[in-house]
Enzyme design. Sequence first.
Site, PDB file in Angstrom:
ATOM      1  N   ALA A   1       2.720  -0.810   4.158  1.00  0.00           N
ATOM      2  CA  ALA A   1       2.230   0.380   5.045  1.00  0.00           C
ATOM      3  C   ALA A   1       2.269  -0.385   6.601  1.00  0.00           C
ATOM      4  O   ALA A   1       2.090  -1.577   6.889  1.00  0.00           O
ATOM      5  CB  ALA A   1       0.835   0.545   4.611  1.00  0.00           C
TER       6      ALA A   1
ATOM      7  N   HIS B   1      -8.568   1.079   8.066  1.00  0.00           N
ATOM      8  CA  HIS B   1      -8.139   0.714   6.638  1.00  0.00           C
ATOM      9  C   HIS B   1      -8.015   2.295   5.800  1.00  0.00           C
ATOM     10  O   HIS B   1      -7.379   2.475   5.041  1.00  0.00           O
ATOM     11  CB  HIS B   1      -8.826  -0.150   6.307  1.00  0.00           C
ATOM     12  CG  HIS B   1      -8.111  -0.838   4.855  1.00  0.00           C
ATOM     13  ND1 HIS B   1      -6.948  -1.321   5.143  1.00  0.00           N
ATOM     14  CD2 HIS B   1      -8.837  -1.187   3.394  1.00  0.00           C
ATOM     15  CE1 HIS B   1      -6.534  -1.869   3.820  1.00  0.00           C
ATOM     16  NE2 HIS B   1      -7.838  -1.789   2.829  1.00  0.00           N
TER      17      HIS B   1
ATOM     18  N   HIS C   1      -5.193  -3.055  -3.577  1.00  0.00           N
ATOM     19  CA  HIS C   1      -4.265  -3.728  -4.014  1.00  0.00           C
ATOM     20  C   HIS C   1      -4.772  -4.513  -5.479  1.00  0.00           C
ATOM     21  O   HIS C   1      -5.893  -4.815  -5.649  1.00  0.00           O
ATOM     22  CB  HIS C   1      -4.041  -5.010  -3.300  1.00  0.00           C
ATOM     23  CG  HIS C   1      -3.683  -4.687  -1.929  1.00  0.00           C
ATOM     24  ND1 HIS C   1      -2.205  -4.593  -1.704  1.00  0.00           N
ATOM     25  CD2 HIS C   1      -4.134  -4.283  -0.581  1.00  0.00           C
ATOM     26  CE1 HIS C   1      -1.871  -4.451  -0.459  1.00  0.00           C
ATOM     27  NE2 HIS C   1      -3.224  -4.150   0.411  1.00  0.00           N
TER      28      HIS C   1
ATOM     29  N   HIS D   1      -2.528 -12.006   1.764  1.00  0.00           N
ATOM     30  CA  HIS D   1      -2.280 -11.678   3.253  1.00  0.00           C
ATOM     31  C   HIS D   1      -2.616 -13.088   3.801  1.00  0.00           C
ATOM     32  O   HIS D   1      -3.523 -13.786   3.534  1.00  0.00           O
ATOM     33  CB  HIS D   1      -2.750 -10.521   3.829  1.00  0.00           C
ATOM     34  CG  HIS D   1      -2.220  -9.414   3.237  1.00  0.00           C
ATOM     35  ND1 HIS D   1      -2.907  -8.755   2.167  1.00  0.00           N
ATOM     36  CD2 HIS D   1      -1.329  -8.202   3.614  1.00  0.00           C
ATOM     37  CE1 HIS D   1      -2.327  -7.743   1.817  1.00  0.00           C
ATOM     38  NE2 HIS D   1      -1.548  -7.296   2.629  1.00  0.00           N
TER      39      HIS D   1
ATOM     40  N   MET E   1       1.066  -6.135   8.929  1.00  0.00           N
ATOM     41  CA  MET E   1       0.452  -7.531   8.607  1.00  0.00           C
ATOM     42  C   MET E   1       0.719  -8.198   7.401  1.00  0.00           C
ATOM     43  O   MET E   1       0.583  -9.276   6.904  1.00  0.00           O
ATOM     44  CB  MET E   1      -1.288  -7.356   8.334  1.00  0.00           C
ATOM     45  CG  MET E   1      -2.106  -6.779   9.513  1.00  0.00           C
ATOM     46  SD  MET E   1      -3.655  -6.407   9.119  1.00  0.00           S
ATOM     47  CE  MET E   1      -4.168  -5.319  10.596  1.00  0.00           C
ATOM     48  N   SER E   2       1.865  -7.948   7.026  1.00  0.00           N
ATOM     49  CA  SER E   2       2.454  -8.401   5.980  1.00  0.00           C
ATOM     50  C   SER E   2       4.083  -8.590   5.903  1.00  0.00           C
ATOM     51  O   SER E   2       4.651  -8.698   7.033  1.00  0.00           O
ATOM     52  CB  SER E   2       2.338  -7.846   4.739  1.00  0.00           C
ATOM     53  OG  SER E   2       3.138  -6.410   4.717  1.00  0.00           O
TER      54      SER E   2
ATOM     55  N   SER F   1       0.643  -1.285   0.174  1.00  0.00           N
ATOM     56  CA  SER F   1      -0.265   0.109   0.121  1.00  0.00           C
ATOM     57  C   SER F   1       0.953   1.439   0.079  1.00  0.00           C
ATOM     58  O   SER F   1       1.843   1.299   0.895  1.00  0.00           O
ATOM     59  CB  SER F   1      -0.703   0.128   1.162  1.00  0.00           C
ATOM     60  OG  SER F   1      -1.632  -0.944   1.516  1.00  0.00           O
TER      61      SER F   1
ATOM     62  N   TYR G   1      -4.309 -12.991   6.846  1.00  0.00           N
ATOM     63  CA  TYR G   1      -5.667 -12.725   7.158  1.00  0.00           C
ATOM     64  C   TYR G   1      -6.636 -12.918   6.341  1.00  0.00           C
ATOM     65  O   TYR G   1      -7.684 -12.910   6.645  1.00  0.00           O
ATOM     66  CB  TYR G   1      -5.832 -11.166   7.888  1.00  0.00           C
ATOM     67  CG  TYR G   1      -5.276 -10.141   6.842  1.00  0.00           C
ATOM     68  CD1 TYR G   1      -6.357  -9.756   5.949  1.00  0.00           C
ATOM     69  CD2 TYR G   1      -4.426  -9.317   6.890  1.00  0.00           C
ATOM     70  CE1 TYR G   1      -6.401  -8.837   5.014  1.00  0.00           C
ATOM     71  CE2 TYR G   1      -4.214  -8.098   6.071  1.00  0.00           C
ATOM     72  CZ  TYR G   1      -5.192  -7.876   5.021  1.00  0.00           C
ATOM     73  OH  TYR G   1      -4.911  -6.962   4.319  1.00  0.00           O
ATOM     74  N   GLU G   2      -6.297 -13.029   5.081  1.00  0.00           N
ATOM     75  CA  GLU G   2      -7.448 -13.387   3.989  1.00  0.00           C
ATOM     76  C   GLU G   2      -7.595 -14.650   4.297  1.00  0.00           C
ATOM     77  O   GLU G   2      -8.673 -15.317   3.398  1.00  0.00           O
ATOM     78  CB  GLU G   2      -6.999 -12.940   2.675  1.00  0.00           C
ATOM     79  CG  GLU G   2      -6.886 -11.476   2.411  1.00  0.00           C
ATOM     80  CD  GLU G   2      -6.099 -11.031   1.096  1.00  0.00           C
ATOM     81  OE1 GLU G   2      -6.749 -11.047  -0.014  1.00  0.00           O
ATOM     82  OE2 GLU G   2      -5.051 -10.886   1.005  1.00  0.00           O
TER      83      GLU G   2
ATOM     84  N   ASN H   1      -0.033   5.663   9.695  1.00  0.00           N
ATOM     85  CA  ASN H   1      -0.658   6.110  11.113  1.00  0.00           C
ATOM     86  C   ASN H   1      -0.002   5.477  12.225  1.00  0.00           C
ATOM     87  O   ASN H   1       0.801   4.791  12.373  1.00  0.00           O
ATOM     88  CB  ASN H   1      -2.011   5.120  11.227  1.00  0.00           C
ATOM     89  CG  ASN H   1      -1.805   3.399  11.104  1.00  0.00           C
ATOM     90  OD1 ASN H   1      -1.361   3.024  10.158  1.00  0.00           O
ATOM     91  ND2 ASN H   1      -2.009   3.036  12.240  1.00  0.00           N
TER      92      ASN H   1
END
Length: 320
Positions: A158, A293, A106, A128, A255-256, A75, A130-131, A279
């Site tokens: 990010a 997000h 994405h 990811h 998360m990656s 991102s 989480y998917e 952030n």
Amino acid sequence: HASQTLGHFVDMSTIHLLTIPVNCVEGGSRGRLPLRHHAIHDPMRKTQIPVPAATVQLIQSRCPVIPRVGLVLGSGFGGLIREVDVVRRFAYRELPGFPVGSVAGHTHSLSLGHWRGLEVAVLEGRSHYYEGFELDEVTYPVRVLAGLGVQTLLVTNAAGGIDPKFRPGDFMVLSDHINALGANPLRGPSTAGLSRFVDLTEAYDRRLQQHLRAAARQVGARCHSGVYLAVSGPSYETPAEIRAFRRLGADAVGMSTVPEVIVARQCGLRVAGLSCITNAAAGLGGANQTVSHEEVLETGRQRETIATRLVAAFLDRLAR
Ligand code: HPA
């Protein structure tokens, strides 16, 4: 817009109808249940991911570029693709074994081409954990890049800032990471010819870290060095978790990246990592803070031009 926000929860593109024997189904279903293809519990599932060499061959049969540098554009870093002289672009869905994710913001493609004097392979968008993908699926594209000839990999993302001096829009060169995913991409049968007991004492190449910092100076971007901690998500962290992560030595959270880096190191690639701090991490953003997000994407968008210039300046140094 709601469906964009909810992205991977509602996107039906990965839903396949499978016939399940009726005696396996509770509650009197008629025997057809929608299952996400990657969520099937199947002890033989590994056989469904092609060996990377097969996908490497397919790509090589369609494109003569032998990439030396690989880029994973997270991102806020997508703009770099516009600077690449693309010879051939493959949608992930054309490539066996490539996981097709569905997070808003994405796109999913592999481009091979030239960046000035360098031959590059660019992964736009990633899938990811989480998917619902397994980590061997998440990291499959990295194995393919290694098979294509990539020797140096830059992974971008990010991240939320934990170090109190980080401000949204700053960049962070990864000096190290903490894997708090609760999973490792190398778990499972060992890969022929590759050690599973991979040394990570210097996962992020020192020289490449220097190049990134010099590139940031050159383009005037505020940039720090620090430790990236990977969580599985998809919920954001609690303030208590962020306080805990800070005490563990983390400077940013995301998360990656960590799975890709572990696999890249197993494949012997030189690795660099770069975060855009989009952030303040939970609890560090003042009284009425929420983490969203949308905020991550918005800061990424605002910083995309400078992020692109930073990566371009980094590539310049590699090309010298
Ligand atoms: N937490 C986890 N992942 C993230 C964040 C965050 O605050 N920002 C961007 N990715």
